[in-house]
Design an enzyme around this catalytic site. Structure first.
Site, PDB file in Angstrom:
ATOM      1  N   LYS A  38       0.805  -1.236   0.000  1.00 48.82           N
ATOM      2  CA  LYS A  38       0.000   0.000   0.000  1.00 48.82           C
ATOM      3  C   LYS A  38       0.834   1.280   0.000  1.00 48.82           C
ATOM      4  CE  LYS A  38      -4.142  -1.776   2.356  1.00 48.82           C
ATOM      5  NZ  LYS A  38      -5.121  -1.532   3.416  1.00 48.82           N
ATOM      6  N   ASP A  74     -10.077   2.837   2.374  1.00 50.82           N
ATOM      7  CA  ASP A  74     -10.268   2.368   3.760  1.00 50.82           C
ATOM      8  C   ASP A  74     -10.961   3.465   4.572  1.00 50.82           C
ATOM      9  OD1 ASP A  74      -9.201  -0.201   3.531  1.00 50.82           O
ATOM     10  OD2 ASP A  74      -7.159   0.532   3.779  1.00 50.82           O
TER      11      ASP A  74
HETATM   12  P1  NAD Z   1      -1.209  -2.659  12.711  1.00 48.24           P
HETATM   13  O1  NAD Z   1      -0.261  -3.757  13.029  1.00 48.24           O
HETATM   14  O2  NAD Z   1      -0.760  -1.577  11.779  1.00 48.24           O
HETATM   15  O3  NAD Z   1      -1.688  -1.953  14.071  1.00 48.24           O
HETATM   16  C1  NAD Z   1      -2.108  -2.733  15.168  1.00 48.24           C
HETATM   17  C2  NAD Z   1      -2.611  -1.832  16.279  1.00 48.24           C
HETATM   18  O4  NAD Z   1      -3.093  -2.668  17.345  1.00 48.24           O
HETATM   19  C3  NAD Z   1      -1.550  -0.935  16.909  1.00 48.24           C
HETATM   20  O5  NAD Z   1      -2.150   0.252  17.363  1.00 48.24           O
HETATM   21  C4  NAD Z   1      -1.057  -1.774  18.097  1.00 48.24           C
HETATM   22  O6  NAD Z   1      -0.486  -0.974  19.121  1.00 48.24           O
HETATM   23  C5  NAD Z   1      -2.368  -2.387  18.559  1.00 48.24           C
HETATM   24  N1  NAD Z   1      -2.197  -3.656  19.281  1.00 48.24           N
HETATM   25  C6  NAD Z   1      -1.722  -4.814  18.781  1.00 48.24           C
HETATM   26  N2  NAD Z   1      -1.722  -5.774  19.724  1.00 48.24           N
HETATM   27  C7  NAD Z   1      -2.222  -5.202  20.855  1.00 48.24           C
HETATM   28  C8  NAD Z   1      -2.488  -5.679  22.177  1.00 48.24           C
HETATM   29  N3  NAD Z   1      -2.222  -6.937  22.513  1.00 48.24           N
HETATM   30  N4  NAD Z   1      -3.017  -4.810  23.059  1.00 48.24           N
HETATM   31  C9  NAD Z   1      -3.302  -3.541  22.719  1.00 48.24           C
HETATM   32  N5  NAD Z   1      -3.069  -3.031  21.487  1.00 48.24           N
HETATM   33  C10 NAD Z   1      -2.534  -3.859  20.563  1.00 48.24           C
HETATM   34  O7  NAD Z   1      -2.518  -3.385  12.144  1.00 48.24           O
HETATM   35  P2  NAD Z   1      -3.676  -2.736  11.255  1.00 48.24           P
HETATM   36  O8  NAD Z   1      -3.339  -2.934   9.812  1.00 48.24           O
HETATM   37  O9  NAD Z   1      -3.947  -1.359  11.743  1.00 48.24           O
HETATM   38  O10 NAD Z   1      -4.894  -3.714  11.562  1.00 48.24           O
HETATM   39  C11 NAD Z   1      -5.548  -3.695  12.827  1.00 48.24           C
HETATM   40  C12 NAD Z   1      -6.834  -4.519  12.740  1.00 48.24           C
HETATM   41  O11 NAD Z   1      -7.721  -3.913  11.802  1.00 48.24           O
HETATM   42  C13 NAD Z   1      -6.624  -5.951  12.246  1.00 48.24           C
HETATM   43  O12 NAD Z   1      -7.467  -6.794  12.973  1.00 48.24           O
HETATM   44  C14 NAD Z   1      -7.095  -5.896  10.790  1.00 48.24           C
HETATM   45  O13 NAD Z   1      -7.598  -7.136  10.330  1.00 48.24           O
HETATM   46  C15 NAD Z   1      -8.205  -4.870  10.889  1.00 48.24           C
HETATM   47  N6  NAD Z   1      -8.492  -4.164   9.648  1.00 48.24           N
HETATM   48  C16 NAD Z   1      -9.783  -4.134   9.230  1.00 48.24           C
HETATM   49  C17 NAD Z   1     -10.117  -3.442   8.077  1.00 48.24           C
HETATM   50  C18 NAD Z   1     -11.549  -3.434   7.633  1.00 48.24           C
HETATM   51  O14 NAD Z   1     -11.820  -3.075   6.480  1.00 48.24           O
HETATM   52  N7  NAD Z   1     -12.492  -3.778   8.488  1.00 48.24           N
HETATM   53  C19 NAD Z   1      -9.135  -2.756   7.345  1.00 48.24           C
HETATM   54  C20 NAD Z   1      -7.824  -2.792   7.817  1.00 48.24           C
HETATM   55  C21 NAD Z   1      -7.505  -3.499   8.970  1.00 48.24           C
END
Ligand code: NAD
Length: 276
Positions: free
Chosen positions: A69, A105
């Site tokens: 991305k 998104d």
């Molecule tokens: P990322 O790795 O960039 O960010 C993860 C975030 O979660 C960070 O803020 C991190 O600090 C936090 N985190 C991780 N483990 C943690 C824990 N144990 N306790 C507290 N905080 C914690 O990931 P991302 O790409 O931002 O994705 C995050 C979620 O969003 C995933 O589940 C992904 O599948 C989902 N997502 C959904 C959509 C959608 O269209 N619905 C789109 C993108 C991502």
């Protein structure tokens, strides 16, 4: 409709892509509207080569997923201003050889929220500061909401940096006072997603029935956080709605036609349920 010499091709590039739900969702939508389009999945490691192929073969558009991305940006001709601010492109549109990058998104998130509450002027507790939170934070700013970004203590720098870009407050996930005072609470952490499906990102005891609670996690379809929020009388929005509506926005960018959202939802829900 069978592909023929006039068929327009769209696809997704990423690595891996084998589990993507986008081909099923987009192909069903093309068929419903009688559009001579096909959508395929391409496992890609060479992003520059893939974009050259889009130009050479005249693909109409691309979805771009992890890990491309950000890497795709320098190879495009124009970037939508919000996608530029987010620093990530998940959609490419090819208009006669000119390639423009978008980020749907944030639009997908905003559309899912707007079905329940207009975001303008609302206080939002945004839990998380990773990729998803970034798109959501800029989307909230676009719509005039007032987010506070909360992240876990060991990664507080991510929240501080994102908040500085948005021009909003930030804090620790433990700030239940911020969550309790918000109109809208958004979980954009990966907490709640398998294998963390038994965890919640924050204490649900502070939620109030007046709040709208959104979760970006779509696996499981309803997270424990949303179940707890629902039990406290909150309106809830599951992550599959953001996923659906980012795809619907892509469809509209490529075809110029309103997406058949209900059909796309049915296809997505069937596939998500089957993947459980
Ligand atoms: P990322 O790795 O960039 O960010 C993860 C975030 O979660 C960070 O803020 C991190 O600090 C936090 N985190 C991780 N483990 C943690 C824990 N144990 N306790 C507290 N905080 C914690 O990931 P991302 O790409 O931002 O994705 C995050 C979620 O969003 C995933 O589940 C992904 O599948 C989902 N997502 C959904 C959509 C959608 O269209 N619905 C789109 C993108 C991502």
């Amino acid at each position: 409709m069978r592909p023929d010499a006039k068929t327009r091709l769209c696809g997704i590039i990423g690595n891996p892509v084998e589990h993507s739900l986008s081909p099923a969702m987009h192909n069903a939508a093309f068929e419903r509207l009688g559009l001579n389009f096909v959508y395929l999945a391409f496992r890609v490691t060479d992003v520059e080569g893939a974009i050259r192929a889009v130009r050479a073969l005249g693909l109409r558009g691309l979805s771009v997923t992890v890990p491309h991305k950000v890497a795709v940006i320098p190879f495009l001709d124009a970037i939508d201003p919000v996608a530029r601010s987010i620093g990530a492109v998940n959609t490419v549109v090819n208009d006669g050889g000119r390639l423009t990058g978008y980020n749907t998104d944030w639009t997908g998130f905003v559309r899912s929220l707007e079905a329940h509450v207009p975001p303008a002027g609302r206080r939002v507790a945004l839990l998380g500061a990773g990729g998803a939170a970034r798109a959501i934070a800029f989307g909230l700013r676009e719509r005039g909401a007032s987010p506070t970004i909360l992240n876990r203590a060991e990664e507080i720098a991510m929240a501080r940096d994102l908040a500085a870009e948005i021009g909003c407050p930030f804090g620790d996930l433990a700030r239940t006072d911020v969550i309790a005072a918000a109109d809208i609470v958004v979980n954009a952490t990966s907490v709640g997603m398998a294998p963390l499906q038994d965890l919640v990102p924050a204490d649900p005891a502070v939620l109030r029935p007046e709040q709208v609670v959104v979760d970006v996690v779509y696996n499981p379809l309803e997270t424990r956080f949303l179940r707890e929020a629902k039990a406290r009388g909150c309106r809830t929005v599951p992550g599959c709605e953001m996923l659906l509506l980012q795809g619907a926005t892509q469809f509209e960018l490529w075809t110029g036609q309103p997406a058949p959202v209900d059909l796309m939802r049915t296809v997505l829900m069937e596939r998500l349920a089957a993947n459980r």
